[in-house]
Design a protein around this motif. Structure first.
Motif, PDB file in Angstrom:
ATOM      1  N   THR A 178    -114.737  -2.096  84.729  1.00 50.62           N
ATOM      2  CA  THR A 178    -113.513  -2.171  83.932  1.00 50.62           C
ATOM      3  C   THR A 178    -112.272  -2.008  84.803  1.00 50.62           C
ATOM      4  OG1 THR A 178    -113.746   0.173  83.470  1.00 50.62           O
ATOM      5  CG2 THR A 178    -114.550  -1.366  81.810  1.00 50.62           C
ATOM      6  N   SER A 179    -112.453  -1.440  86.012  1.00 54.17           N
ATOM      7  CA  SER A 179    -111.299  -1.365  86.897  1.00 54.17           C
ATOM      8  C   SER A 179    -111.728  -1.687  88.313  1.00 54.17           C
ATOM      9  CB  SER A 179    -110.653   0.025  86.840  1.00 54.17           C
ATOM     10  OG  SER A 179    -111.495   0.981  87.442  1.00 54.17           O
ATOM     11  N   PRO A 180    -111.196  -2.719  88.906  1.00 53.20           N
ATOM     12  CA  PRO A 180    -110.215  -3.643  88.330  1.00 53.20           C
ATOM     13  C   PRO A 180    -110.836  -4.522  87.239  1.00 53.20           C
ATOM     14  CG  PRO A 180    -110.933  -4.413  90.480  1.00 53.20           C
ATOM     15  CD  PRO A 180    -111.562  -3.076  90.278  1.00 53.20           C
ATOM     16  N   PRO A 181    -110.037  -4.942  86.296  1.00 48.20           N
ATOM     17  CA  PRO A 181    -110.601  -5.671  85.143  1.00 48.20           C
ATOM     18  C   PRO A 181    -110.948  -7.123  85.461  1.00 48.20           C
ATOM     19  CG  PRO A 181    -108.235  -5.424  84.876  1.00 48.20           C
ATOM     20  CD  PRO A 181    -108.588  -4.760  86.178  1.00 48.20           C
ATOM     21  N   TRP A 182    -112.027  -7.304  86.212  1.00 51.16           N
ATOM     22  CA  TRP A 182    -112.431  -8.663  86.579  1.00 51.16           C
ATOM     23  C   TRP A 182    -112.827  -9.496  85.373  1.00 51.16           C
ATOM     24  CZ3 TRP A 182    -110.853 -10.113  91.005  1.00 51.16           C
ATOM     25  CH2 TRP A 182    -110.851  -9.259  92.096  1.00 51.16           C
ATOM     26  N   TYR A 183    -113.193  -8.815  84.263  1.00 48.01           N
ATOM     27  CA  TYR A 183    -113.658  -9.584  83.092  1.00 48.01           C
ATOM     28  C   TYR A 183    -112.591 -10.529  82.560  1.00 48.01           C
ATOM     29  CZ  TYR A 183    -111.337  -5.589  80.883  1.00 48.01           C
ATOM     30  OH  TYR A 183    -110.442  -4.631  80.544  1.00 48.01           O
ATOM     31  N   TRP A 184    -111.316 -10.203  82.833  1.00 53.26           N
ATOM     32  CA  TRP A 184    -110.264 -11.130  82.365  1.00 53.26           C
ATOM     33  C   TRP A 184    -110.384 -12.474  83.061  1.00 53.26           C
ATOM     34  CZ3 TRP A 184    -108.403 -10.535  77.962  1.00 53.26           C
ATOM     35  CH2 TRP A 184    -108.044  -9.281  77.459  1.00 53.26           C
ATOM     36  N   MET A 185    -110.757 -12.423  84.327  1.00 61.41           N
ATOM     37  CA  MET A 185    -110.960 -13.646  85.097  1.00 61.41           C
ATOM     38  C   MET A 185    -112.011 -14.525  84.397  1.00 61.41           C
ATOM     39  SD  MET A 185    -109.919 -14.839  87.944  1.00 61.41           S
ATOM     40  CE  MET A 185    -110.434 -16.304  88.814  1.00 61.41           C
ATOM     41  N   VAL A 186    -113.096 -13.876  83.961  1.00 56.81           N
ATOM     42  CA  VAL A 186    -114.181 -14.598  83.295  1.00 56.81           C
ATOM     43  C   VAL A 186    -113.668 -15.218  81.997  1.00 56.81           C
ATOM     44  CG1 VAL A 186    -116.519 -14.378  82.396  1.00 56.81           C
ATOM     45  CG2 VAL A 186    -115.770 -12.889  84.263  1.00 56.81           C
TER      46      VAL A 186
END
Lengths: 297, 314
Positions: B173-181
């Motif tokens: 969750t940090s860094p929030p790589w899921y936003w990239m996905v």
């Protein structure tokens, strides 16, 4: 909005005047194509991955040595998927097909009738009813899933096909589009039919519908795709696996991780085949429909 | 309703003998065409909304029958600092990112494609094809193949060529790589669709405008884009912005499939789904649905106002 569509279907009118290309323009043209080719590759990667993984073994999918094409094409994945009792993909495909076809047919029927009445039949309260339809456009469909679920559960329609199909039929938006379309339908054709003694119902079926094939097809294609890809509503209503659509089934396997990777990718590949066929054969209508409606695909 | 129309028709019969038959026929035909739709609309659109608004003022746990009247309590609960408010804030930020990004990319592709002489249909089909994919299928590819967070995943394989270490895309969750996905998935599915809208808009611009601009000395490129193309696309742009904004707040499918019921990056609809389906708390669920619907309506109206929705289209 109607303006844009009519133009969109016509061939683009470009000035035919020929000019000698300056070197700068040639470079710009080359760069343009280069950008388009790069974008094409990027856009096709996910499709390539679906097909590649669907025809690989699990070992090859998870291999750290990336192979563009699997060394052996595993055609037997097909028979494995369709005989796997724990997957029941065929049931999901059949459910999706039934739901999408009935939903498309039902929406075309109900919304074209309503749109025709609103556009063409002089009735003193027609405007008030039109406003009542317009107001529903302001309410986003995804936000109404809780209230709609309440009604459907009161009707004892949870886990039934009608529970998935019927509530989605009454689309204010499709009705609005049909109304706009019928407003621009040439009046002379209907008047000729009326002189021949046809009533409103008769002239709708015998004159208006046969002359509106392209528009009906456009709406049909858009509705079919939206219905086939719908997820939230079928998820809420189809709680038993016998009523799962293919999207709900895929999602269940995706989150539960109880299935082999290659089977999952093959199931995904199979699930997009109908829509790719629609794209290949009916793209003209699809583009017309999108340009016309802007509905979420 | 029927009695009032009946009397009106009766009075019409006395004055003009020929028109009423047509009027009566029209009224009957109107309702033959309209009745199935109107009945369905009342049962499946109006009734649920009214019911839900009533429930939103009640304590309705495990029941869909309005019971204890609690006034605005459900609304206050949701708008207090907590998961629902968090998700509204998160998705306002999400919208602020994804809307301009999708807008720019789809307009960019449309501009690239508009003047291409060869293979235009091919490129258009390629960019439009992801529309055929559902968010579920795309989530599957993104989660299990491109961004699966282990070394064999496509993204990590490519990054390793540049010496970048494994990134656990969805597991951290940090860094929030899921936003990239999520952002790349959304762009892939949506861009082609809006590109078609822009292409239709571009083709409706009269070539004479560009010729006139050339005569007036406007340089092709930025100047014609700024003073001809962009203003001419205003109707399309407003429609695209509205649709994108509404879609951003209605996100559900890919978040549900990629992240489940995570406490971060949880769209309002996912929260409401678990409130209503999981906890059977229809009071809070309904209140949340009403808040979200109001928010979308206000944003739509505001945006329409700012960008001149409803003014003459051309």
């Amino acid at each position: 909005m109607t303006d844009t569509t009519t133009v969109a279907t016509a061939a683009p009118v470009l000035p035919t005047r020929r000019r000698r290309l300056r070197p700068g323009q040639v470079v710009a043209g080359v760069l343009r194509y280069l950008a388009l080719i790069v974008a094409t590759v990027v856009f096709l990667i996910p499709f390539y991955l679906i097909v590649r993984n669907a025809l690989s073994s699990d070992l090859e999918i998870t291999s750290p040595n990336w192979q563009l094409i699997p060394s052996k094409i595993h055609w037997e994945n097909f028979s494995e998927l369709f005989t796997d009792a724990s997957v029941n993909l065929l049931q999901g495909l059949a459910n999706s097909a039934l739901i999408a076809v009935l939903q498309t047919a039902g929406q075309l029927l109900l919304c074209s009738w309503a749109g025709y009445a609103l556009a063409r039949i002089p009735y003193r309260h027609a405007n008030k009813i039109f406003y009542a339809v317009l107001i529903t456009l302001m309410i986003p469909p995804a936000v109404t899933f809780i209230p709609s679920f309440i009604i459907v559960s009161q009707l004892q329609w949870v886990d039934t096909y009608q529970g998935i199909i019927v509530p989605v039929l009454f689309s204010g938006f499709t009705t609005f589009l049909f109304r706009q379309y019928f407003l621009s339908f040439p009046r002379e054709l209907e008047e000729a039919a009326r002189v021949d003694g046809l009533g409103y119902v008769g002239s709708f079926w015998r004159v208006v519908v046969p002359n509106s094939g392209a528009f009906f097809s456009a709406i049909a294609v858009i509705t079919f795709i939206a219905s086939w890809n719908a997820f939230l509503w079928p998820l809420v209503i189809g709680q038993d696996s016998s009523k799962w659509t293919v999207q709900v089934a895929l999602s269940t396997f995706l989150t539960a991780q109880t299935i082999n990777l290659h089977e999952l990718f093959l199931a995904a590949a199979v699930s997009i085949v109908p829509l790719v066929l629609v794209f290949v054969f009916l793209q003209r209508y699809l583009v017309l429909g999108v340009a016309n409606t802007g509905i979420k695909g | 309703m029927s009695s009032s129309t009946a009397t009106l028709e009766a009075s019409a019969v006395r004055t003009t003998p020929r028109r009423p038959r047509r009027m009566k026929e029209a009224t009957r035909a109107f309702w033959i065409f309209m009745a199935p739709f109107v009945i369905g609309l009342l049962i499946f659109v109006y009734l649920p909304i009214v019911w839900s608004v009533v429930l939103s003022f009640s304590r309705a746990q495990n029941t869909v029958t309005p019971g204890d009247w609690v006034g605005l309590k459900n609304y206050v609960d949701l708008l207090r600092p907590g998961p629902f408010l968090n998700s509204l804030i998160t998705f306002t930020i999400f919208a602020a990112f994804i809307v301009p990004l999708t807008f720019a990319l789809s307009l960019g592709l449309a501009l690239l494609l508009n003047r291409v002489p060869v293979a235009k249909g091919f490129f258009r089909s390629v960019f439009f094809l992801p529309t055929a994919c559902s968010y579920v299928v795309a989530s599957l590819v993104w989660k299990l193949s491109i961004f699966n967070g282990v070394r064999f995943g496509l993204a990590n394989t490519v990054l390793s060529w540049f010496g970048v270490d494994n990134i656990p895309w969805l597991a951290t969750t940090s860094p929030p790589w899921y936003w990239m996905v999520i952002v790349t998935l959304r762009l892939w599915i949506q861009v082609g669709f809006y590109m078609i809208l822009f292409l239709a808009g571009l083709q409706s611009i009269s070539p004479e405008l560009y010729e006139a601009a050339e005569i007036d000395g406007a340089k092709p490129g930025w100047q014609t884009f700024r003073f001809i193309t962009l203003p001419q696309l205003r109707a399309t742009s407003v429609a695209v912005l509205l649709l994108l904004l509404i879609n951003a707040y209605q996100a559900f499918d890919e978040f549900f499939n990629l992240l489940g019921n995570s406490s971060f990056a949880r769209p309002p609809l996912v929260y409401l789904y678990y409130t209503a389906q999981g906890n059977q708390d229809f009071g809070h669920g309904s209140a949340g649905a009403v808040i979200l619907a109001l928010l979308i309506m206000i944003l739509t109206l505001a945006q329409g106002r700012v960008f001149g929705f409803g003014r003459a289209d051309d």
